[in-house]
Design an enzyme around this catalytic site. Structure first.
Site, PDB file in Angstrom:
ATOM      1  N   HIS A   1     128.844  35.483  63.225  1.00  0.00           N
ATOM      2  CA  HIS A   1     127.624  36.545  63.643  1.00  0.00           C
ATOM      3  C   HIS A   1     127.540  37.290  64.027  1.00  0.00           C
ATOM      4  O   HIS A   1     126.543  38.219  64.035  1.00  0.00           O
ATOM      5  CB  HIS A   1     126.161  35.159  63.373  1.00  0.00           C
TER       6      HIS A   1
ATOM      7  N   ARG B   1     119.080  38.874  55.713  1.00  0.00           N
ATOM      8  CA  ARG B   1     119.448  37.694  56.572  1.00  0.00           C
ATOM      9  C   ARG B   1     117.355  37.225  57.401  1.00  0.00           C
ATOM     10  O   ARG B   1     118.045  37.716  58.496  1.00  0.00           O
ATOM     11  CB  ARG B   1     120.481  37.533  57.460  1.00  0.00           C
TER      12      ARG B   1
ATOM     13  N   ARG C   1     116.602  36.324  52.319  1.00  0.00           N
ATOM     14  CA  ARG C   1     117.217  34.733  52.441  1.00  0.00           C
ATOM     15  C   ARG C   1     116.485  34.121  53.064  1.00  0.00           C
ATOM     16  O   ARG C   1     116.270  34.345  54.022  1.00  0.00           O
ATOM     17  CB  ARG C   1     118.133  35.069  52.745  1.00  0.00           C
TER      18      ARG C   1
ATOM     19  N   GLU D   1     127.881  28.215  48.851  1.00  0.00           N
ATOM     20  CA  GLU D   1     128.188  28.877  49.942  1.00  0.00           C
ATOM     21  C   GLU D   1     129.032  27.545  50.348  1.00  0.00           C
ATOM     22  O   GLU D   1     129.910  28.122  51.325  1.00  0.00           O
ATOM     23  CB  GLU D   1     127.307  29.531  51.147  1.00  0.00           C
TER      24      GLU D   1
ATOM     25  N   ASN E   1     131.345  33.585  53.077  1.00  0.00           N
ATOM     26  CA  ASN E   1     131.662  33.846  54.795  1.00  0.00           C
ATOM     27  C   ASN E   1     131.746  32.379  55.035  1.00  0.00           C
ATOM     28  O   ASN E   1     132.683  31.962  55.512  1.00  0.00           O
ATOM     29  CB  ASN E   1     130.827  34.122  55.854  1.00  0.00           C
ATOM     30  N   ASP E   2     130.557  31.589  54.583  1.00  0.00           N
ATOM     31  CA  ASP E   2     130.454  30.085  54.717  1.00  0.00           C
ATOM     32  C   ASP E   2     131.533  29.426  53.413  1.00  0.00           C
ATOM     33  O   ASP E   2     132.305  28.361  53.714  1.00  0.00           O
ATOM     34  CB  ASP E   2     129.453  29.300  54.472  1.00  0.00           C
TER      35      ASP E   2
ATOM     36  N   ARG F   1     134.499  29.388  60.821  1.00  0.00           N
ATOM     37  CA  ARG F   1     134.709  31.182  60.811  1.00  0.00           C
ATOM     38  C   ARG F   1     134.392  31.055  61.477  1.00  0.00           C
ATOM     39  O   ARG F   1     134.822  33.109  62.564  1.00  0.00           O
ATOM     40  CB  ARG F   1     133.688  31.373  59.963  1.00  0.00           C
TER      41      ARG F   1
ATOM     42  N   CYS G   1     128.062  38.522  48.722  1.00  0.00           N
ATOM     43  CA  CYS G   1     127.390  39.094  49.570  1.00  0.00           C
ATOM     44  C   CYS G   1     127.816  38.420  50.924  1.00  0.00           C
ATOM     45  O   CYS G   1     127.050  38.678  51.879  1.00  0.00           O
ATOM     46  CB  CYS G   1     125.943  38.269  50.417  1.00  0.00           C
TER      47      CYS G   1
HETATM   48  C1  PEP Z   1     128.171  34.034  54.070  1.00  0.00           C
HETATM   49  O1  PEP Z   1     128.108  32.982  54.038  1.00  0.00           O
HETATM   50  O2  PEP Z   1     128.857  34.647  53.034  1.00  0.00           O
HETATM   51  C2  PEP Z   1     126.965  35.020  53.833  1.00  0.00           C
HETATM   52  C3  PEP Z   1     126.433  36.190  53.569  1.00  0.00           C
HETATM   53  O3  PEP Z   1     125.757  33.703  54.172  1.00  0.00           O
HETATM   54  P1  PEP Z   1     125.870  34.370  56.338  1.00  0.00           P
HETATM   55  O4  PEP Z   1     126.638  34.839  56.828  1.00  0.00           O
HETATM   56  O5  PEP Z   1     124.556  34.912  56.640  1.00  0.00           O
HETATM   57  O6  PEP Z   1     126.435  32.599  56.708  1.00  0.00           O
HETATM   58 MG    MG Z   2     126.032  32.231  54.578  1.00  0.00          MG
END
Ligand code: PEP
Ligand code: MG
Length: 588
Positions: free
Chosen positions: A198, A305, A341, A438, A461-462, A472, A509
């Site tokens: 993050h 977010r 979200r 995710e 990402n997740d 990650r 996203c």
């Molecule tokens: C993701 O997991 O791809 C996502 C967009 O959420 P975050 O990166 O906030 O976990």
């Molecule tokens: Mg995520």
């Protein structure tokens, strides 16, 4: 003129990492540390040198405190500001300083050890005192002690950033990144962290170039060193040569030119050469970013977010405070839409629990935590509903792994709607509800989920971290965090097909949406809507406008049959060369 590759091949002063936020910066390193200082008890040879270092550290500490004292007088009442004055007086205390110097001469130990030991003696006496005033002063003295030792070790603290610097740190939390960005930070370099940690995402949101996962930059770079940060290729160069400086200065000016050209694309559509339109939305992580969305050419906010508010505030905002924040955003973005979200707390984000979870990424995170804390969840849903009167707000649930979670969330949302109706408060009664895909379980059953909600958004990402079982943010396993793994390609294809079968809109996203290399693959797979950090929207538009949809489809079909990440990457790279499409880093 050499290429990037040639420059790096011939550079011994380079440190390799992961390019987490694009950009090229040349500037002064600022070693940022929050860790508890380790005190060395080493023997010393040169007493005069040690005494000189002590005097220097004390002078520096005085300078820092004087500055803090003058800011404190402006911002606080006199009584509280006086704490710093008292600290300054201690630094001027001749008895204490004489004692420290005498002990350095007599014991021949490192000044930091003597300072720690001598000042700690004073502290112990104060802590034993029955007066609470004295106990509090012991804490102030701790601050002075740490300040002198830190200056002896030539390390710095965040509070001191007063000119443009590149922050070099072992690791950064999302909160650190935001706090530091309020200072004059040119770029971030960290030892740990991956592309989708993050802190990296926030750097991109703030448009601050970053290189993460360098393993050892904090030990290779000294405070005050001149360094170059290349957020495209993921390299840091310490103490650059004249040739290196000239090379990167030129690249920097070319990049600025390109950015100007990209601005001209702002009002153009993201449309392929054969006429297929791709919808580009922006991810918003920090409140200030909304203006960037408006100027980026994005057609709305695909992911807000909301948990970032907690990082910025350090606490939960009330329902009213949230209503204000969401209403402001929805009005600013109107007539475009915003997908809010609900708080995705846990993992490496804002901490809520007062105990450590053994596996936070697999723990009480996202919707799981909200369902466990219905009051918190309801306050947020009510605030979102109240800000939806323009009919341009959508709700999205993070970390969904079972249908039961969706059903329970829907029940709570209905309860909130009923309450608001009874209170005669207006809201959009047709507000759309979507979920993030995710977690592998949601990906496998995407069609079943799609039937119960209005839209889906893939969080790569997740999804990648859970598919590949790699943290990650952990650079030790970053090789396995494979965006282009055939597993990822096939899973994305499955989700696209499921969404189509259920006739529900789908977007993506995750950070993969902003990777220009991934773009032809994603679009070819059938993803028609992408959401990314606003600063990357113009780059994406440029790529889309130079690609042919039919060819991208053929590319995706081909990738869907491959077996290794290398094969997928090579195939996509070949697509770029065959079609003469260039990525930003190749143009500058
Ligand atoms: C993701 O997991 O791809 C996502 C967009 O959420 P975050 O990166 O906030 O976990
Ligand atoms: Mg995520």
């Amino acid at each position: 003129m050499k290429s990037f590759k040639e420059i790096y091949r011939s550079s011994e002063n380079k440190i390799a990492g992961i390019g987490a936020a694009p950009g090229i910066i040349i500037g002064e390193a600022y070693l940022y540390t929050k860790e508890k200082l380790q005190i060395s008890k080493a023997d010393i040879e040169d007493i005069e040198k040690a005494k000189h270092e002590l005097v220097e550290a004390i002078t520096k500490s005085k300078k820092e405190l004087n500055k803090i004292f003058s800011i404190a007088r402006e911002k606080m009442d006199e009584v509280r500001a006086a704490i710093f004055e008292a600290q300054l007086m201690i630094l001027d205390d001749p008895i204490l300083l004489n004692e420290i110097e005498k002990r350095i001469e007599g014991e021949r130990k490192s000044p930091e050890y003597i300072v720690d030991d001598e000042i700690s003696k004073y502290q112990s006496k104060m802590i034993l005192s029955h007066e609470s005033y004295m106990k509090e002063r012991a804490m102030d003295i701790e601050d002075i002690k740490q300040r002198i030792i830190r200056n002896l070790q030539k390390k710095r603290w965040e509070s001191k950033i007063d000119h443009n610097v590149i922050v070099v740190s072992e690791t950064l939390t999302p909160a650190d990144t935001i706090l530091l960005s309020r200072n004059k930070v040119l770029a971030f370099v960290t030892d740990h962290g991956g592309l989708t940690s993050h802190a990296a995402i926030i750097s991109r949101s703030l448009n601050i170039p970053a290189v993460v996962g360098t393993h050892n930059s904090t030990s290779q770079i000294k405070d005050g060193d001149e360094i170059i940060v290349d957020g495209f290729y993921g390299y840091v160069i310490s103490n650059p040569t004249l040739e290196q400086k000239e090379f990167f200065n030129l690249k920097r000016s070319r990049l600025l030119e390109l950015q100007k050209e990209l601005e001209e694309l702002k009002d153009e559509k993201a449309i392929t050469t054969d006429g297929k339109e791709i919808k580009l939305y922006a991810n918003v992580d920090v409140s200030g970013e909304i203006e960037m969305v408006v100027t980026s050419g994005a057609i709305g906010i695909g992911l807000y977010r909301s948990e970032q508010i907690l990082n910025e505030l350090g606490e939960f905002p009330s329902e009213d405070e949230q209503t204000k924040i969401y209403s402001k955003l929805s009005s600013r973005i109107y007539p475009n839409s915003i997908t809010i979200r609900v708080f995705d707390i846990g993992g490496d984000k804002f901490r809520f629990l007062d105990f450590e979870e053994p596996n936070p990424f697999l723990g009480l995170r996202g919707i799981r935590l909200l369902l466990e804390n219905p009051a918190l969840f309801k306050a947020q849903v009510r605030a979102i509903l109240k800000s939806s009167t323009n009919k341009n707000v959508k709700i999205m649930l993070p970390m969904v792994s079972t249908l039961k979670e969706v059903r329970e969330s829907k029940k709570i949302i209905e309860e909130c709607k009923l309450e608001l109706r009874n209170e005669k408060v207006k809201f959009d009664k047709d507000i759309q509800l979507g979920i993030m895909i995710e977690v592998p379980s949601a990906a496998v059953m995407a069609k079943d989920f799609a039937k119960e909600i209005d839209f889906l958004s893939i969080g790569t990402n997740d999804l990648i971290q859970y598919l590949m079982a790699v943290d990650r943010g952990n650079d030790l396993v970053s090789e396995l965090y494979q965006e282009f793994s055939p597993v990822v390609v096939r899973t994305l294809k499955h989700i696209v097909d499921d969404a189509k079968k259920a006739k529900k809109p789908l977007s993506l996203c995750g950070e993969m949406a902003a990777d220009t290399l991934a773009m032809p693959l994603l679009i070819g797979l059938g993803i028609e809507s992408l959401s990314m950090s606003p600063s990357t929207v113009p780059y994406a538009k440029r790529i889309i406008r130079s690609c042919d949809y039919k060819k991208m489809k053929r590319l995706a079909d081909k990738c869907n049959l491959l077996h290794t990440e290398e094969e997928v990457k090579e195939t996509i790279e070949k697509f770029f060369t065959d079609n003469k499409i260039t990525r930003t880093r190749q143009i500058i």
